[in-house]
Design a protein around this motif. Structure first.
Motif, PDB file in Angstrom:
ATOM      1  N   GLY A  36      37.854  39.595  51.813  1.00 43.16           N
ATOM      2  CA  GLY A  36      38.344  38.660  53.074  1.00 43.16           C
ATOM      3  C   GLY A  36      37.540  37.313  52.563  1.00 43.16           C
ATOM      4  O   GLY A  36      38.187  36.012  52.463  1.00 43.16           O
ATOM      5  N   ARG A  37      36.181  37.268  52.501  1.00 39.76           N
ATOM      6  CA  ARG A  37      35.425  36.073  52.080  1.00 39.76           C
ATOM      7  C   ARG A  37      35.977  35.266  50.893  1.00 39.76           C
ATOM      8  O   ARG A  37      35.931  34.181  50.791  1.00 39.76           O
ATOM      9  N   LEU A  38      35.983  36.310  49.664  1.00 40.16           N
ATOM     10  CA  LEU A  38      36.261  35.738  48.465  1.00 40.16           C
ATOM     11  C   LEU A  38      37.481  35.312  48.504  1.00 40.16           C
ATOM     12  O   LEU A  38      37.717  34.015  48.013  1.00 40.16           O
ATOM     13  N   ARG A  39      38.646  35.695  49.320  1.00 40.49           N
ATOM     14  CA  ARG A  39      39.902  35.022  48.987  1.00 40.49           C
ATOM     15  C   ARG A  39      40.132  33.999  50.013  1.00 40.49           C
ATOM     16  O   ARG A  39      40.608  32.898  49.474  1.00 40.49           O
ATOM     17  N   GLN A  40      39.145  33.756  50.896  1.00 38.51           N
ATOM     18  CA  GLN A  40      39.192  32.478  51.679  1.00 38.51           C
ATOM     19  C   GLN A  40      38.630  31.202  51.084  1.00 38.51           C
ATOM     20  O   GLN A  40      39.162  30.153  51.056  1.00 38.51           O
ATOM     21  N   VAL A  41      37.435  31.453  50.215  1.00 32.75           N
ATOM     22  CA  VAL A  41      37.028  30.334  49.559  1.00 32.75           C
ATOM     23  C   VAL A  41      38.003  30.077  48.351  1.00 32.75           C
ATOM     24  O   VAL A  41      38.205  28.977  48.097  1.00 32.75           O
ATOM     25  N   GLY A  71      24.572  45.989  39.759  1.00 29.78           N
ATOM     26  CA  GLY A  71      25.374  44.958  40.473  1.00 29.78           C
ATOM     27  C   GLY A  71      25.500  43.820  39.266  1.00 29.78           C
ATOM     28  O   GLY A  71      25.298  43.898  38.244  1.00 29.78           O
ATOM     29  N   ALA A  72      26.445  42.812  39.774  1.00 28.65           N
ATOM     30  CA  ALA A  72      26.763  41.638  38.862  1.00 28.65           C
ATOM     31  C   ALA A  72      26.793  40.335  39.889  1.00 28.65           C
ATOM     32  O   ALA A  72      27.247  40.463  40.901  1.00 28.65           O
ATOM     33  N   ALA A  73      26.444  39.366  39.350  1.00 29.24           N
ATOM     34  CA  ALA A  73      26.770  38.029  39.887  1.00 29.24           C
ATOM     35  C   ALA A  73      27.865  37.478  39.023  1.00 29.24           C
ATOM     36  O   ALA A  73      27.784  37.244  37.713  1.00 29.24           O
ATOM     37  N   LEU A  74      29.084  36.771  39.624  1.00 25.41           N
ATOM     38  CA  LEU A  74      30.193  36.200  39.079  1.00 25.41           C
ATOM     39  C   LEU A  74      30.139  34.688  39.141  1.00 25.41           C
ATOM     40  O   LEU A  74      29.755  34.389  40.354  1.00 25.41           O
ATOM     41  N   ARG A  75      30.681  33.954  38.185  1.00 18.19           N
ATOM     42  CA  ARG A  75      30.693  32.710  38.380  1.00 18.19           C
ATOM     43  C   ARG A  75      32.236  32.309  38.568  1.00 18.19           C
ATOM     44  O   ARG A  75      32.835  32.648  37.584  1.00 18.19           O
ATOM     45  N   PHE A  76      32.559  31.685  39.322  1.00 21.10           N
ATOM     46  CA  PHE A  76      34.146  31.119  39.694  1.00 21.10           C
ATOM     47  C   PHE A  76      34.074  29.619  39.476  1.00 21.10           C
ATOM     48  O   PHE A  76      33.621  28.820  40.054  1.00 21.10           O
ATOM     49  N   ALA A 116      32.948  23.073  54.019  1.00 14.90           N
ATOM     50  CA  ALA A 116      31.670  23.589  54.671  1.00 14.90           C
ATOM     51  C   ALA A 116      31.703  24.994  54.937  1.00 14.90           C
ATOM     52  O   ALA A 116      30.835  25.644  54.871  1.00 14.90           O
ATOM     53  N   ILE A 117      32.932  25.318  55.284  1.00 16.26           N
ATOM     54  CA  ILE A 117      33.178  26.751  55.517  1.00 16.26           C
ATOM     55  C   ILE A 117      32.956  27.469  54.284  1.00 16.26           C
ATOM     56  O   ILE A 117      32.413  28.497  54.361  1.00 16.26           O
ATOM     57  N   SER A 118      33.390  26.979  53.235  1.00 19.64           N
ATOM     58  CA  SER A 118      33.494  27.699  51.756  1.00 19.64           C
ATOM     59  C   SER A 118      31.986  28.056  51.499  1.00 19.64           C
ATOM     60  O   SER A 118      31.602  28.973  50.949  1.00 19.64           O
ATOM     61  N   LYS A 119      31.246  26.874  51.802  1.00 20.89           N
ATOM     62  CA  LYS A 119      29.618  26.973  51.367  1.00 20.89           C
ATOM     63  C   LYS A 119      28.849  28.084  52.079  1.00 20.89           C
ATOM     64  O   LYS A 119      28.077  28.653  51.633  1.00 20.89           O
ATOM     65  N   ARG A 120      29.559  28.005  53.443  1.00 19.78           N
ATOM     66  CA  ARG A 120      28.874  29.184  54.431  1.00 19.78           C
ATOM     67  C   ARG A 120      28.962  30.579  53.886  1.00 19.78           C
ATOM     68  O   ARG A 120      28.246  31.432  53.769  1.00 19.78           O
ATOM     69  N   LEU A 121      30.497  30.880  53.556  1.00 23.16           N
ATOM     70  CA  LEU A 121      30.935  31.945  52.990  1.00 23.16           C
ATOM     71  C   LEU A 121      30.280  32.275  51.593  1.00 23.16           C
ATOM     72  O   LEU A 121      29.963  33.661  51.616  1.00 23.16           O
ATOM     73  N   VAL A 122      30.090  31.440  50.765  1.00 26.96           N
ATOM     74  CA  VAL A 122      29.471  31.627  49.365  1.00 26.96           C
ATOM     75  C   VAL A 122      28.094  32.275  49.797  1.00 26.96           C
ATOM     76  O   VAL A 122      27.747  32.879  48.981  1.00 26.96           O
TER      77      VAL A 122
END
Length: 458
Positions: A36-41, A71-76, A116-122
């Protein structure tokens, strides 16, 4: 990511903007995070990229930033060729209610709150967000997010790839970004590819390869190109005996697809709609190329032996509304095997939103979902104006009582299948409500009586 791109695609293509996506080959497949968070960003950043781009393209790229055993960290990265952002204003972009200047707000609308919302979700996903931009020369918004690795179970069926290794494929597209994306995808699957930007260059490449005895096995043609479009190119290829054996796949933008008769006359095996899903393309290539060694070029309809369902795209686009992730994946796999292009959303509200952006041919609607259930979503869709209000909606429910038929009809649903979904019943329902069948029958069919199970005896 690809389903999010599908939601943005109509807006991009209506502006004449190319929209492409690329998942790097080293990105792990089975990851767990917050969809959900990923889709919103992604929706916010992709929507902004299309909004602030008047011509050119938008590319979504996903790469591996860091990997551990668990785990893994991805860059979009969301890259556009839009208006760009002055350097002095970039550091303030992720503050609430900030846009580049007042004229931007007047022309494009919005307040800047989304960033600003995207920053918080990320940050909630353990990542960071930023931007690289030059005024007048486009922008690249990027963010990172952390995910847990999942154990791949036996149900995760790998796509066939043996038919791809060492094959020769010609890519024909006037946009460099599409040629680049396809090159990365094809190379990762062991395919030797060659890319050209026009129909004339394609004919030259095919003929020169034939003279050298290194024929291309397949050509991927863009539908809309200047001077010679994909259909005209396909016809020219099939008229030349020296290169007529090459298999042809066409890629077209939403709304730019040639009609079935035109595709058949040009001997195009498959037509796929952009933005192309990576797994769907690989599956399609594997199945088409696996058949090239068995004889001469066949007509499009000859690819599948009756009575088996189609194994490649039939041009019908299906939306699945289902809140259970496992059920989503099962339905998507079943539909892909039946030859349907499909996207999935998690509730009725998202289904209504998706239909406002993309002209789906059929909706598979789960009845019991959080927020907005299938019955309420169907009522909302039927209350809309325009063609979307008439889209066939097939109910999916774990209950199979006689009274469910009346409840589905009252909500405005078109048909009904019970869970667990059986492939023959799903296939039959989709065929009943496919655009070609509805046109041939002169109108919408009646809900099939056989789809409603009788009430259990007491």
């Amino acid at each position: 990511m690809e389903s999010t791109a599908d939601l943005i695609a109509p807006r991009a293509f209506s502006k004449g903007i190319e929209l492409a996506s690329l998942v790097e080959a080293d990105v792990p497949v089975s990851l767990r995070g917050d969809p959900g968070r990923l889709r919103q960003v992604l929706m916010n950043l992709l929507g902004n990229a299309v909004k602030f781009t008047e011509r050119g393209e938008v590319l979504v790229r996903i790469g591996l930033e860091e990997e551990t055993p668990t785990g893994a960290a991805l860059r979009f990265e969301i890259q556009d060729t839009g208006i760009g952002i002055p350097e002095a204003l970039q550091r303030r972009l992720f503050q609430a209610f900030t846009q580049a200047d007042g004229s931007t707000t007047r022309k494009y609308g919005g307040t800047g709150l989304g960033l600003a919302i995207s920053k918080r979700l990320v940050e909630l996903m353990g990542g960071e967000i930023g931007v690289r931009s030059v005024a007048g020369a486009g922008s690249t918004f990027w963010f990172t997010a952390r995910f847990e690795k999942q154990v791949v179970g036996a149900s995760s069926e790998p796509l066939p790839t043996a038919a791809l290794d060492g094959r020769r494929v010609l890519v024909v597209d006037d946009y460099e970004i599409n040629r680049t994306v396809l090159h990365h995808q094809l190379a990762a699957w062991g395919i030797e590819d060659w890319a050209v930007s026009s129909g004339a260059e394609a004919l030259t490449a095919l003929r020169e390869a034939a003279v050298r005895g290194r024929h291309f096995d397949l050509a991927i043609l863009d539908r809309q190109m200047p001077n010679m479009d994909g259909v005209a190119l396909a016809r020219a290829i099939k008229r030349d005996p020296a290169i007529a054996d090459v298999r042809l796949i066409m890629l077209s933008s939403l709304g730019g697809r040639a009609d079935d008769e035109e595709i058949g006359q040009a001997e195009i095996v498959v037509c796929l709609t952009k933005p192309i899903k990576q797994a769907s393309l690989r599956d399609c290539l594997a199945r088409v190329l696996a058949r090239t060694c068995s004889g001469p070029v066949q007509s499009p309809g000859a690819l599948v032996s009756a009575p088996a369902p189609a194994l490649v795209s039939n041009g019908v686009r299906v939306l699945i509304a289902e809140d259970n992730i496992v059920n989503q994946k099962v339905a998507l796999l079943q539909l892909r095997r039946l030859g349907y292009s499909a996207d999935a959303v998690a509730n009725g509200a998202e289904a209504v939103e998706a239909l406002s952006r993309i002209p789906y041919d059929i909706v598979l609607m789960d009845c019991q979902m959080p927020e907005v259930d299938g019955f309420e979503a169907t009522s909302l869709i039927r209350g809309r104006s325009g063609p979307v209000s008439h889209v066939p909606i097939i109910a999916m429910t774990a209950s199979a009582l006689a009274g469910d038929r009346e409840k589905c009809l009252a909500a405005g649903m078109s048909d009904y299948i019970s869970k667990p979904i059986k492939v023959p019943e799903l296939h039959a329902a989709l065929q009943r409500w496919s655009p070609a069948h509805v046109r041939a029958s002169g109108g919408a069919p009646q809900m099939a009586a056989g789809t409603i199970a009788p009430a259990p005896s007491s």
